[in-house]
Design an enzyme around this catalytic site. Sequence first.
Site, PDB file in Angstrom:
ATOM      1  N   GLY A  16       0.813  -1.223   0.000  1.00  0.00           N
ATOM      2  CA  GLY A  16       0.000   0.000   0.000  1.00  0.00           C
ATOM      3  C   GLY A  16       0.840   1.264   0.000  1.00  0.00           C
ATOM      4  O   GLY A  16       2.076   1.211   0.085  1.00  0.00           O
ATOM      5  N   ALA A  17       0.161   2.411  -0.065  1.00  0.00           N
ATOM      6  CA  ALA A  17       0.842   3.707  -0.152  1.00  0.00           C
ATOM      7  C   ALA A  17       1.741   3.946   1.071  1.00  0.00           C
ATOM      8  O   ALA A  17       2.889   4.375   0.928  1.00  0.00           O
ATOM      9  CB  ALA A  17      -0.187   4.829  -0.280  1.00  0.00           C
ATOM     10  N   ARG A  43      -4.540 -11.503  -2.007  1.00  0.00           N
ATOM     11  CA  ARG A  43      -4.479 -11.070  -3.410  1.00  0.00           C
ATOM     12  C   ARG A  43      -3.053 -10.801  -3.870  1.00  0.00           C
ATOM     13  O   ARG A  43      -2.715 -11.012  -5.024  1.00  0.00           O
ATOM     14  CB  ARG A  43      -5.268  -9.756  -3.597  1.00  0.00           C
ATOM     15  CG  ARG A  43      -6.745  -9.844  -3.395  1.00  0.00           C
ATOM     16  CD  ARG A  43      -7.383  -8.461  -3.615  1.00  0.00           C
ATOM     17  NE  ARG A  43      -6.987  -7.476  -2.603  1.00  0.00           N
ATOM     18  CZ  ARG A  43      -7.590  -7.312  -1.429  1.00  0.00           C
ATOM     19  NH1 ARG A  43      -8.628  -8.066  -1.135  1.00  0.00           N
ATOM     20  NH2 ARG A  43      -7.182  -6.412  -0.560  1.00  0.00           N
ATOM     21  N   CYS A 132      -2.352  11.340  10.607  1.00  0.00           N
ATOM     22  CA  CYS A 132      -1.317  12.142   9.934  1.00  0.00           C
ATOM     23  C   CYS A 132      -1.421  13.641  10.254  1.00  0.00           C
ATOM     24  O   CYS A 132      -0.420  14.300  10.548  1.00  0.00           O
ATOM     25  CB  CYS A 132      -1.380  11.909   8.427  1.00  0.00           C
ATOM     26  SG  CYS A 132      -3.049  11.904   7.759  1.00  0.00           S
ATOM     27  N   GLN A 159      -5.536  18.710   2.838  1.00  0.00           N
ATOM     28  CA  GLN A 159      -4.905  17.395   2.890  1.00  0.00           C
ATOM     29  C   GLN A 159      -4.765  16.728   1.521  1.00  0.00           C
ATOM     30  O   GLN A 159      -5.658  16.795   0.677  1.00  0.00           O
ATOM     31  CB  GLN A 159      -5.699  16.476   3.841  1.00  0.00           C
ATOM     32  CG  GLN A 159      -5.665  16.973   5.274  1.00  0.00           C
ATOM     33  CD  GLN A 159      -6.354  16.067   6.277  1.00  0.00           C
ATOM     34  OE1 GLN A 159      -7.026  16.571   7.161  1.00  0.00           O
ATOM     35  NE2 GLN A 159      -6.195  14.754   6.167  1.00  0.00           N
ATOM     36  N   SER A 162      -3.100  11.194  -1.038  1.00  0.00           N
ATOM     37  CA  SER A 162      -2.408   9.948  -0.680  1.00  0.00           C
ATOM     38  C   SER A 162      -2.816   9.447   0.698  1.00  0.00           C
ATOM     39  O   SER A 162      -2.681   8.257   0.983  1.00  0.00           O
ATOM     40  CB  SER A 162      -0.894  10.126  -0.747  1.00  0.00           C
ATOM     41  OG  SER A 162      -0.507  11.243   0.021  1.00  0.00           O
ATOM     42  N   LYS A 223     -10.817  13.035  15.154  1.00  0.00           N
ATOM     43  CA  LYS A 223      -9.534  12.383  15.463  1.00  0.00           C
ATOM     44  C   LYS A 223      -8.531  13.441  15.898  1.00  0.00           C
ATOM     45  O   LYS A 223      -7.800  13.259  16.869  1.00  0.00           O
ATOM     46  CB  LYS A 223      -8.984  11.658  14.225  1.00  0.00           C
ATOM     47  CG  LYS A 223      -9.630  10.322  13.929  1.00  0.00           C
ATOM     48  CD  LYS A 223      -9.025   9.740  12.647  1.00  0.00           C
ATOM     49  CE  LYS A 223      -9.850   8.579  12.154  1.00  0.00           C
ATOM     50  NZ  LYS A 223      -9.409   8.138  10.801  1.00  0.00           N
ATOM     51  N   HIS A 252       0.438  17.290   3.617  1.00  0.00           N
ATOM     52  CA  HIS A 252      -0.710  17.988   4.203  1.00  0.00           C
ATOM     53  C   HIS A 252      -0.253  19.380   4.649  1.00  0.00           C
ATOM     54  O   HIS A 252       0.814  19.531   5.245  1.00  0.00           O
ATOM     55  CB  HIS A 252      -1.213  17.258   5.454  1.00  0.00           C
ATOM     56  CG  HIS A 252      -1.928  15.968   5.177  1.00  0.00           C
ATOM     57  ND1 HIS A 252      -2.259  15.519   3.926  1.00  0.00           N
ATOM     58  CD2 HIS A 252      -2.396  15.028   6.053  1.00  0.00           C
ATOM     59  CE1 HIS A 252      -2.889  14.358   4.031  1.00  0.00           C
ATOM     60  NE2 HIS A 252      -2.980  14.043   5.301  1.00  0.00           N
ATOM     61  N   ASN A 325       2.542  13.660   4.523  1.00  0.00           N
ATOM     62  CA  ASN A 325       1.591  12.863   5.300  1.00  0.00           C
ATOM     63  C   ASN A 325       1.942  11.383   5.315  1.00  0.00           C
ATOM     64  O   ASN A 325       1.577  10.659   6.236  1.00  0.00           O
ATOM     65  CB  ASN A 325       0.176  13.054   4.761  1.00  0.00           C
ATOM     66  CG  ASN A 325       0.084  12.780   3.273  1.00  0.00           C
ATOM     67  OD1 ASN A 325       0.754  13.443   2.474  1.00  0.00           O
ATOM     68  ND2 ASN A 325      -0.722  11.814   2.888  1.00  0.00           N
TER      69      ASN A 325
HETATM   70  P1  A2P Z   1      -3.264  -5.629  -1.082  1.00  0.00           P
HETATM   71  O1  A2P Z   1      -2.374  -4.857  -2.009  1.00  0.00           O
HETATM   72  O2  A2P Z   1      -2.970  -7.098  -1.099  1.00  0.00           O
HETATM   73  O3  A2P Z   1      -4.728  -5.307  -1.199  1.00  0.00           O
HETATM   74  P2  A2P Z   1      -3.675   1.511   0.553  1.00  0.00           P
HETATM   75  O4  A2P Z   1      -3.860   2.221   1.870  1.00  0.00           O
HETATM   76  O5  A2P Z   1      -2.654   2.149  -0.315  1.00  0.00           O
HETATM   77  O6  A2P Z   1      -4.978   1.246  -0.138  1.00  0.00           O
HETATM   78  O7  A2P Z   1      -3.051   0.049   0.916  1.00  0.00           O
HETATM   79  C1  A2P Z   1      -3.690  -0.878   1.762  1.00  0.00           C
HETATM   80  C2  A2P Z   1      -2.721  -2.007   2.133  1.00  0.00           C
HETATM   81  O8  A2P Z   1      -3.402  -2.898   3.011  1.00  0.00           O
HETATM   82  C3  A2P Z   1      -2.274  -2.852   0.950  1.00  0.00           C
HETATM   83  O9  A2P Z   1      -0.955  -3.309   1.159  1.00  0.00           O
HETATM   84  C4  A2P Z   1      -3.254  -4.008   1.003  1.00  0.00           C
HETATM   85  O10 A2P Z   1      -2.791  -5.205   0.411  1.00  0.00           O
HETATM   86  C5  A2P Z   1      -3.352  -4.213   2.496  1.00  0.00           C
HETATM   87  N1  A2P Z   1      -4.548  -4.987   2.841  1.00  0.00           N
HETATM   88  C6  A2P Z   1      -5.828  -4.720   2.501  1.00  0.00           C
HETATM   89  N2  A2P Z   1      -6.656  -5.690   2.979  1.00  0.00           N
HETATM   90  C7  A2P Z   1      -5.881  -6.571   3.644  1.00  0.00           C
HETATM   91  C8  A2P Z   1      -6.121  -7.774   4.372  1.00  0.00           C
HETATM   92  N3  A2P Z   1      -7.354  -8.256   4.532  1.00  0.00           N
HETATM   93  N4  A2P Z   1      -5.061  -8.418   4.932  1.00  0.00           N
HETATM   94  C9  A2P Z   1      -3.815  -7.932   4.801  1.00  0.00           C
HETATM   95  N5  A2P Z   1      -3.514  -6.795   4.120  1.00  0.00           N
HETATM   96  C10 A2P Z   1      -4.520  -6.121   3.557  1.00  0.00           C
END
Ligand code: A2P
Length: 350
Positions: A16-17, A43, A132, A159, A162, A223, A252, A325
């Site tokens: 993720g980001a 996934r 953040c 904000q 991202s 928050k 931000h 952020n």
């Molecule tokens: P994935 O890429 O496999 O979906 P962002 O905030 O940029 O959307 O990123 C969210 C992060 O959280 C990604 O790395 C995503 O993985 C991960 N994530 C989302 N759902 C789950 C889950 N059920 N278990 C573990 N990691 C997760």
Amino acid sequence: MEKNTGYHVAVVGATGAVGEQMLKMLEDRQFPLKSLKVLASARSAGQKVTFRGEELTVEEATPDAFEGVQIALFSAGGSVSKKLAPEAAKRGAVCIDNTSAFRMDPEVPLVVPEVNPEAMKQHKGIIANPNCSTIQMVAALQPLREKYGMERIIVSTYQAVSGAGAKAIQELEDQTRAVINGEEVKKEIMPVGSLPKHHQIAFNAIPQIDVFLENGFTNEEMKMTRETKKIFGDENIAVSATCVRIPVVKGHSEAVYVEFQNDFEIDEVRSLLEQAPGVVVVDNPQEQEYPLALDAADKIEVFVGRLRRDLDHPRGLHLWIVSDNLLKGAAWNAVQIAEELVKSGLIEEK
Ligand code: A2P
């Protein structure tokens, strides 16, 4: 990845980001790693990420994945943290959680190392990383609060997208291209992914981040109120926020007004901020120099400028506070907490 000395670390949400930036911070700071696990949802299992020039394979985040992990950095959403952080803690890991899942739990320290590093000593396996917008504000205000006492804070935020994740960055880019090309603008994510109605973020400003609560404030705004009180350890400080999403990718910005308990001098405020750890003063209006989101992007510091006394309130001060952020607002604050844990001997090398 296995090394002889250091700590066993896991990053949850590594695709993720914020997770990506957590890996970058561990790399940039040369964090002492014995092993590093990169975890995400099923996934992404099998995908590769590059760390210190090495390819690491993403694994599914399951309770057993935390076996042997000493520090787990979580940024995969609140529901993942709620489910897996207690499992990781049960297996001996200290979890540093970037989500809001545990922030207001009285048993869980909420830590900004420049403000309340001592709080982390009380941890029971989970330490929360604040929101953040809250982190950059309290990091900059702490030296002033210590010196003059603080009665109230009124903040308006500008904000970056991202903060809403990788999909939100994509939506801003897609919408911007669509507007410029005169094509249909698809609205699917902003202001909040799960709500039935969405607004265009490209070329716009949306005064809603997260859902609305009964008091008319949004969850993001509350928050800032609640977390600031908890981090400062001061339930009496008045904090009200208006949080706005703007079409910026990283960084931000915040227009902050504070009222002190005691009198202050602007020159002294400037020098306190100049000496504050993690804070950089950029305040030269004659030369049109002030903090900008684009300049703060990819930097770990909090930038402060536009310092000026209120026109009417003798103990009122206005400031402009900007930070990346994803870094001080998330990944860097989390890795900084990990560094503090190591430094203070709260975790032993295995
Ligand atoms: P994935 O890429 O496999 O979906 P962002 O905030 O940029 O959307 O990123 C969210 C992060 O959280 C990604 O790395 C995503 O993985 C991960 N994530 C989302 N759902 C789950 C889950 N059920 N278990 C573990 N990691 C997760």
